[in-house]
Design a protein around this motif. Structure first.
Motif, PDB file in Angstrom:
ATOM      1  N   GLN A  26       0.837  -1.196   0.000  1.00  0.00           N
ATOM      2  CA  GLN A  26       0.000   0.000   0.000  1.00  0.00           C
ATOM      3  C   GLN A  26       0.876   1.252   0.000  1.00  0.00           C
ATOM      4  O   GLN A  26       1.945   1.278   0.610  1.00  0.00           O
ATOM      5  CB  GLN A  26      -0.922   0.039   1.226  1.00  0.00           C
ATOM      6  N   TYR A  38      -0.466   5.332  -0.086  1.00  0.00           N
ATOM      7  CA  TYR A  38      -1.497   6.312  -0.421  1.00  0.00           C
ATOM      8  C   TYR A  38      -1.467   7.505   0.530  1.00  0.00           C
ATOM      9  O   TYR A  38      -0.909   7.453   1.620  1.00  0.00           O
ATOM     10  CB  TYR A  38      -2.887   5.671  -0.433  1.00  0.00           C
ATOM     11  N   ALA A  84      -6.197   8.495  -1.589  1.00  0.00           N
ATOM     12  CA  ALA A  84      -5.823   8.346  -2.991  1.00  0.00           C
ATOM     13  C   ALA A  84      -4.487   7.634  -3.095  1.00  0.00           C
ATOM     14  O   ALA A  84      -3.523   8.014  -2.433  1.00  0.00           O
ATOM     15  CB  ALA A  84      -5.748   9.718  -3.673  1.00  0.00           C
ATOM     16  N   GLY A  85      -4.437   6.594  -3.920  1.00  0.00           N
ATOM     17  CA  GLY A  85      -3.206   5.845  -4.112  1.00  0.00           C
ATOM     18  C   GLY A  85      -3.462   4.358  -4.131  1.00  0.00           C
ATOM     19  O   GLY A  85      -4.599   3.896  -4.342  1.00  0.00           O
ATOM     20  N   ARG A  86      -2.437   3.556  -3.899  1.00  0.00           N
ATOM     21  CA  ARG A  86      -2.518   2.088  -3.905  1.00  0.00           C
ATOM     22  C   ARG A  86      -2.978   1.640  -2.525  1.00  0.00           C
ATOM     23  O   ARG A  86      -2.308   1.902  -1.519  1.00  0.00           O
ATOM     24  CB  ARG A  86      -1.148   1.493  -4.208  1.00  0.00           C
ATOM     25  N   GLN A  87      -4.134   0.946  -2.441  1.00  0.00           N
ATOM     26  CA  GLN A  87      -4.738   0.628  -1.146  1.00  0.00           C
ATOM     27  C   GLN A  87      -5.682  -0.560  -1.257  1.00  0.00           C
ATOM     28  O   GLN A  87      -6.040  -0.998  -2.352  1.00  0.00           O
ATOM     29  CB  GLN A  87      -5.509   1.840  -0.618  1.00  0.00           C
ATOM     30  N   THR A 137      -5.374   0.633  -7.332  1.00  0.00           N
ATOM     31  CA  THR A 137      -4.915   2.020  -7.323  1.00  0.00           C
ATOM     32  C   THR A 137      -6.087   2.914  -7.665  1.00  0.00           C
ATOM     33  O   THR A 137      -6.715   2.743  -8.720  1.00  0.00           O
ATOM     34  CB  THR A 137      -3.782   2.231  -8.337  1.00  0.00           C
TER      35      THR A 137
END
Length: 435
Positions: free
Chosen positions: A118, A120, A132-135, A148
């Motif tokens: 993860q 973010y 917002a981001g990879r989660q 993402t």
């Protein structure tokens, strides 16, 4: 979350997060780092006996997810999460994957054994949080799937949380039954072992969007979910749980209704054609159709005892293939360990289950599950006719809660079916430490 003493790895992670925003210095970020996650060891031994062969598979699995959350200022926060995941064949070193480096593909499509799971940035304003981001997606139709994108949570209304999300770059892990669906008309090459190659598109190559309303108003809690898997399917689910306490006994009644509305009319998949001599793998076209899911579960707990009974029904609209859950069992009512799968619907299913257990001194729980199932499987055109299979799974369990953070569990599952499947056995031992 209690703050912990920081190791060098923690300081490095906090430093990476601090660079996401200039509002907080490295020193301030380190003071506000929270660490969550787990370290887990599993041993699995599986034995499958089919009509024509028997296969035994023993594996060790070492998994750890560690997330570092740093407050960058009063509103911004950052999360970076690391994952180590190794599956090693027991009794041989040929398939050992504990290494990190060259030819290291790892597990569950993360890329390699040790990776950043993860990464973010979050922003909180009042009762609204944006990430917002990879989660982790965190939907009703997924378990621990990563993507993402953007997720927004709002709790302005007391007792109610509203959710909105949009994700791409979805993780294609081993718990997605529909990952076998090949979309579009791209040319594919199939070898004798069923391995497929070519420029292909799968369901995990599409984007996922979703909205939800999650509420709790004692004694009722509920979830309403809608997700759209771009150009593949729309998924929807409603979950309502009613709780009550009579004396020292806790009672619960849970009901679920869900379904899928397929956008795609068909897909291709690799199937094993036993009608040919010699038998071989073929590329088959599968009709895709809508499916509905209904389930209910009645549970009771008191005086150390716990138990539940439930019923599950899945139907496809026109004998086509479908899905109810996108990855693993999601938030759906389930029981047993290996028999039920909601990610690849290839027939009309009805099942019932009974679970029971007793906990000694709030430490050791001994329990059992029984699941009975009947499936009318769909026909694969020109390859496999429709068929009806009755099957069951019996599971024995022992759980030991050594401490608040350290737990041990073991279970043994036996499955039997009256068609091609019989005597499938699965033994698991697990030790898990939660940070």
């Amino acid at each position: 979350m209690k703050l912990v003493k920081l190791s060098l790895a923690t300081i490095i992670a906090a430093g990476a997060l601090a660079n996401l925003a200039s509002a907080a210095s490295l020193e301030e970020a380190i003071k506000n780092v929270e660490v969550t996650g787990y370290a887990r060891y599993r041993f699995d031994s599986q034995n499958a006996k089919l009509a024509s062969f028997e296969d035994t598979d023993n594996e060790h699995r070492f998994t750890s997810d560690i997330d570092f959350k740093a407050a960058l200022d009063d509103r911004f926060f950052g999360v970076i999460g690391f994952r180590y995941d190794s599956v090693d064949s027991s009794g041989e070193n040929v398939n050992s994957k504990t290494m990190v480096g060259v030819d290291d593909r790892g597990e569950d499509s993360f890329g390699q054994t040790f990776n950043i799971r993860q990464f973010y940035l979050g922003y909180t304003a009042g009762n609204t949080t944006l990430m917002a981001g990879r989660q982790v997606l965190g939907t009703f139709f997924t378990d621990d799937m990563i993507g993402t994108g953007i997720k927004v949570l709002n709790s302005d209304i007391g007792g109610l949380t509203l959710v909105g999300m949009a994700f791409d770059n979805l993780q294609g892990d081993n718990d997605i039954g529909s990952s076998a669906f090949i979309l579009g008309n791209a040319k594919a090459t199939l070898d004798l072992d069923g391995e497929i190659s070519g420029k292909l598109e799968y369901v995990t190559d599409r984007n996922l969007y979703g909205v939800a309303a999650i509420g709790s108003y004692d004694p009722v809690s509920f979830q309403l979910w809608y997700s759209a898997l771009d150009s593949v399917a729309q998924l929807y689910a409603a979950d309502v749980t009613l709780g009550a306490n009579i004396g020292d006994v806790d009672l619960s009644l849970q009901a679920q209704a869900a379904g899928s509305s397929m956008w795609a009319n068909s897909a291709r998949a690799v199937v094993y054609d036993s009608t040919q001599v010699p038998a071989k793998y073929e590329m088959a076209e599968l009709n895709l159709d809508d499916a509905t899911f209904l389930a209910a579960k009645l549970g009771a707990k008191g005086f150390g005892f716990d138990g539940s009974v439930g019923y599950i029904n899945i139907n496809t609209k026109d004998n086509g293939y479908s899905l109810i859950s996108f990855e693993d069992q999601g938030g759906f009512i389930t029981a047993g360990e290996d028999l039920l799968d909601y990610t690849f619907i290839d027939g009309d299913l009805s099942a019932y289950f009974v679970t029971a257990g007793y906990t000694f001194a709030n430490k050791v729980r001994v329990g059992a599950d029984y699941v009975g199932m009947r499936v009318v499987y769909n026909e694969i055109k020109n390859i496999e006719p429709s068929s009806t299979v009755d099957a069951y799974e019996a599971v024995a369990r022992v759980d030991y809660k050594y401490s608040k953070k350290l737990n041990f569990k073991a279970w043994y599952s036996y499955m039997n079916g009256d068609n091609e499947t019989s005597d499938n056995q699965h033994l698991r031992f697990e030790a898990r430490y939660n940070f």
